[in-house]
Scaffold this motif. Structure first.
Motif, mmCIF file in Angstrom:
data_model
loop_
_atom_site.group_PDB
_atom_site.id
_atom_site.type_symbol
_atom_site.label_atom_id
_atom_site.label_comp_id
_atom_site.label_asym_id
_atom_site.label_seq_id
_atom_site.Cartn_x
_atom_site.Cartn_y
_atom_site.Cartn_z
ATOM 1 N N ILE A 128 0.866 -1.188 0.000
ATOM 2 C CA ILE A 128 0.000 0.000 0.000
ATOM 3 C C ILE A 128 0.899 1.232 0.000
ATOM 4 O O ILE A 128 2.034 1.189 0.478
ATOM 5 C CB ILE A 128 -0.951 0.020 1.225
ATOM 6 N N MET A 129 0.390 2.315 -0.543
ATOM 7 C CA MET A 129 1.121 3.583 -0.535
ATOM 8 C C MET A 129 0.745 4.388 0.704
ATOM 9 O O MET A 129 -0.440 4.546 1.031
ATOM 10 C CB MET A 129 0.763 4.392 -1.783
ATOM 11 N N LEU A 130 1.748 4.897 1.403
ATOM 12 C CA LEU A 130 1.502 5.759 2.553
ATOM 13 C C LEU A 130 1.084 7.145 2.075
ATOM 14 O O LEU A 130 1.714 7.730 1.189
ATOM 15 C CB LEU A 130 2.749 5.848 3.420
ATOM 16 N N SER A 131 0.032 7.670 2.665
ATOM 17 C CA SER A 131 -0.528 8.967 2.271
ATOM 18 C C SER A 131 -0.946 9.730 3.513
ATOM 19 O O SER A 131 -1.452 9.144 4.478
ATOM 20 C CB SER A 131 -1.757 8.758 1.367
ATOM 21 N N GLN A 132 -0.764 11.035 3.493
ATOM 22 C CA GLN A 132 -1.315 11.855 4.561
ATOM 23 C C GLN A 132 -2.829 11.945 4.407
ATOM 24 O O GLN A 132 -3.378 11.675 3.326
ATOM 25 C CB GLN A 132 -0.700 13.253 4.528
ATOM 26 N N THR A 133 -3.521 12.310 5.466
ATOM 27 C CA THR A 133 -4.947 12.591 5.362
ATOM 28 C C THR A 133 -5.177 13.665 4.310
ATOM 29 O O THR A 133 -4.516 14.709 4.316
ATOM 30 C CB THR A 133 -5.497 13.060 6.720
ATOM 31 N N GLY A 134 -6.095 13.379 3.397
ATOM 32 C CA GLY A 134 -6.350 14.310 2.303
ATOM 33 C C GLY A 134 -5.343 14.213 1.180
ATOM 34 O O GLY A 134 -5.383 15.021 0.256
ATOM 35 N N GLY A 135 -4.471 13.232 1.249
ATOM 36 C CA GLY A 135 -3.439 13.085 0.221
ATOM 37 C C GLY A 135 -3.858 12.168 -0.907
ATOM 38 O O GLY A 135 -5.007 11.718 -1.008
ATOM 39 N N HIS A 136 -2.875 11.823 -1.740
ATOM 40 C CA HIS A 136 -3.135 11.083 -2.966
ATOM 41 C C HIS A 136 -3.717 9.693 -2.707
ATOM 42 O O HIS A 136 -4.440 9.160 -3.536
ATOM 43 C CB HIS A 136 -1.832 10.973 -3.765
ATOM 44 N N GLY A 137 -3.426 9.110 -1.548
ATOM 45 C CA GLY A 137 -3.943 7.787 -1.243
ATOM 46 C C GLY A 137 -5.119 7.777 -0.284
ATOM 47 O O GLY A 137 -5.541 6.711 0.168
ATOM 48 N N ASP A 138 -5.671 8.942 0.030
ATOM 49 C CA ASP A 138 -6.840 9.030 0.912
ATOM 50 C C ASP A 138 -8.081 9.017 0.027
ATOM 51 O O ASP A 138 -8.332 9.970 -0.716
ATOM 52 C CB ASP A 138 -6.771 10.308 1.746
ATOM 53 N N ASP A 139 -8.849 7.936 0.122
ATOM 54 C CA ASP A 139 -9.977 7.745 -0.800
ATOM 55 C C ASP A 139 -11.298 8.272 -0.247
ATOM 56 O O ASP A 139 -12.369 7.815 -0.649
ATOM 57 C CB ASP A 139 -10.098 6.253 -1.144
ATOM 58 N N TRP A 140 -11.240 9.217 0.672
ATOM 59 C CA TRP A 140 -12.447 9.876 1.164
ATOM 60 C C TRP A 140 -13.085 10.671 0.023
ATOM 61 O O TRP A 140 -12.404 11.373 -0.732
ATOM 62 C CB TRP A 140 -12.082 10.822 2.308
ATOM 63 N N GLU A 141 -14.395 10.540 -0.124
ATOM 64 C CA GLU A 141 -15.122 11.247 -1.179
ATOM 65 C C GLU A 141 -15.950 12.380 -0.582
ATOM 66 O O GLU A 141 -16.279 12.370 0.615
ATOM 67 C CB GLU A 141 -16.035 10.275 -1.938
ATOM 68 N N ILE A 142 -16.328 13.339 -1.411
ATOM 69 C CA ILE A 142 -17.017 14.526 -0.909
ATOM 70 C C ILE A 142 -18.413 14.213 -0.382
ATOM 71 O O ILE A 142 -19.005 15.032 0.317
ATOM 72 C CB ILE A 142 -17.088 15.641 -1.971
ATOM 73 N N CYS A 143 -18.938 13.024 -0.682
ATOM 74 C CA CYS A 143 -20.214 12.624 -0.103
ATOM 75 C C CYS A 143 -20.070 12.266 1.374
ATOM 76 O O CYS A 143 -21.066 12.103 2.086
ATOM 77 C CB CYS A 143 -20.797 11.440 -0.859
ATOM 78 N N GLY A 144 -18.809 12.143 1.834
ATOM 79 C CA GLY A 144 -18.545 11.816 3.223
ATOM 80 C C GLY A 144 -18.188 10.371 3.469
ATOM 81 O O GLY A 144 -17.934 9.975 4.610
ATOM 82 N N ALA A 145 -18.144 9.566 2.392
ATOM 83 C CA ALA A 145 -17.825 8.146 2.534
ATOM 84 C C ALA A 145 -16.527 7.833 1.790
ATOM 85 O O ALA A 145 -16.213 8.454 0.782
ATOM 86 C CB ALA A 145 -18.961 7.295 1.963
#
Length: 404
Positions: A128-145
């Motif tokens: 897995i790629m390490l990513s900061q929150t909100g980074g390239h590997g953070d798959d949070w979507e604007i719908c909140g999920a």
């Protein structure tokens, strides 16, 4: 054991030496002789072709292909492992005998190949790629999920971490899970719609912690790094390879030279995104716009890095694009000023050095593993390579190619 001689063609040995007419003799899975007028118990006729070390792709994602959020939501969790098997076979058939999976494949996928349960190239895995929150590997979507391309499971933890302490623990967890390399995103990216490829991600203390923990385990760190700030942060802290390198500036190139770092260009990746969009895939407009905006800068960065003497290893990011198209990267590399021979070297000997396997494979020399590819035509021509791969060998046994 019987001796097999690959004869009648040209030999490209995986270095920057000019190819020459010659023979390669293989015995017990190893190269034992390279020269002219050699003999063996069996012969492989290479007339009209050249023999090369097996090719490397230093940046793939075998558990996915052309991902998008809708596809991710609609795909059963376990299907990724069956896709990996199909993608590994496609990769092997075009002469790629070693890959570095930059996120997705876990130890089970690697073990399936090494045990012979499924055909595929030799693998190194980042998991897995390490990513900061909100980074390239953070798959949070604007719908909140979240809608992750790589759902966490026992063999693949989440890559989202913040702060040196979290970083230290997650790197140790990845090493425990079987990672051969640690991957970090030190910038935003193209496929993640809500970050900017030019912005640096993670601070120096976090990156330094990753490198320190990896080094303690005898591993290297590779960095998804597109903007100059994030590239330089990775280099300052000991990262071994810069993946993509889209916005290299002169200082970053100098740092790469001083530190002996590699560039893995993945010119294939943004073009694959645009091809998918042109075919009607439902990609966010922000992703498509970013892919269009980076192409010229990407090509120019690779050109300047090559002219300066930065070490280059071939990588494609296949998974973003279609597996089996890996060898298109060589023609793209020549479009940045690299000669066909330099592109071949990036795909063989140089890549083997990056992956720390140069004493085992990547060149044709006595004692090297007999991972070979026989390619129709001349090594001075890297166009249409996939369709010219006649045969692929692992340890001297034919496993792929047009004639397999």
């Amino acid at each position: 054991m019987s001796r097999t001689v690959f004869t009648g063609g040209t030999v490209y040995d995986g270095t920057t030496s000019l190819p020459a007419v010659g023979d390669v003799v293989v015995e017990d899975g190893r190269v034992v002789e390279v020269g002219t007028d050699l003999d063996g118990d069996e012969a492989v006729d290479c007339t009209g072709a050249y023999v090369s070390p097996g090719f490397f792709d230093c940046h793939v994602h075998v558990t996915m292909e052309r991902p998008n959020v809708l596809q991710t939501i609609a795909t059963p969790f376990s299907l990724q492992f069956y896709l990996a098997a199909a993608n590994l076979k496609k990769t092997l058939d075009v002469g790629i005998t070693t890959v570095r999976d930059a996120g997705g494949a876990d130890q089970g996928v690697k073990e399936a190949v090494s045990r012979g349960l499924i055909p595929g190239p030799r693998m190194q895995i980042a998991i897995i790629m390490l990513s900061q929150t909100g980074g390239h590997g953070d798959d949070w979507e604007i719908c909140g999920a979240p809608a992750p391309f790589f759902v966490p499971h026992p063999g693949r933890p989440s890559g989202v971490v913040d702060g040196p302490l979290e970083v230290r623990r997650r790197v140790r967890e990845l090493i425990r899970a079987g990672a051969d390399v640690i991957k970090v995103a030190t910038t935003g990216g193209v496929l993640s719609p809500r970050d900017d490829p030019r912005h640096p991600h993670f601070r120096d203390d976090e990156i330094a912690e990753m490198v320190a923990e990896a080094t303690a385990a005898g591993l290297h760190v590779m960095a998804h790094a597109q903007g100059a700030g994030g590239i330089k942060a990775a280099l300052r802290n000991g990262v071994r390879s810069i993946e993509h390198g889209i916005f290299l500036d002169d200082e970053a190139i100098d740092m790469m030279l001083q530190r002996g770092a590699w560039l893995v260009p993945t010119l294939h990746a943004p073009r694959a995104v645009l091809a998918a969009a042109d075919e009607g895939m439902p990609l966010p407009q922000a992703v498509v716009d970013k892919a269009r905006s980076v192409s010229d800068a990407h090509r120019d960065s690779v050109r300047r890095a090559h002219e300066a003497g930065v070490r280059i290893a071939m990588g494609t990011d296949c998974g973003v694009g279609l597996h089996g198209t890996n060898l298109d990267e060589l023609e793209l590399m020549t479009g940045t000023g690299m000669s066909p021979l330099e592109a071949l070297h990036a795909t063989t000997g140089s890549a083997a050095e990056l992956l720390d396997v140069a004493q085992d494979r990547g060149t044709l020399a006595p004692g090297r593993r007999a991972d070979l590819v026989v390619v129709d035509g001349d090594p001075g021509d890297v166009t249409g390579l996939a369709g010219r791969v006649r045969a692929v060998y692992l340890d001297g046994v034919r496993v792929g190619g047009r004639e397999a």
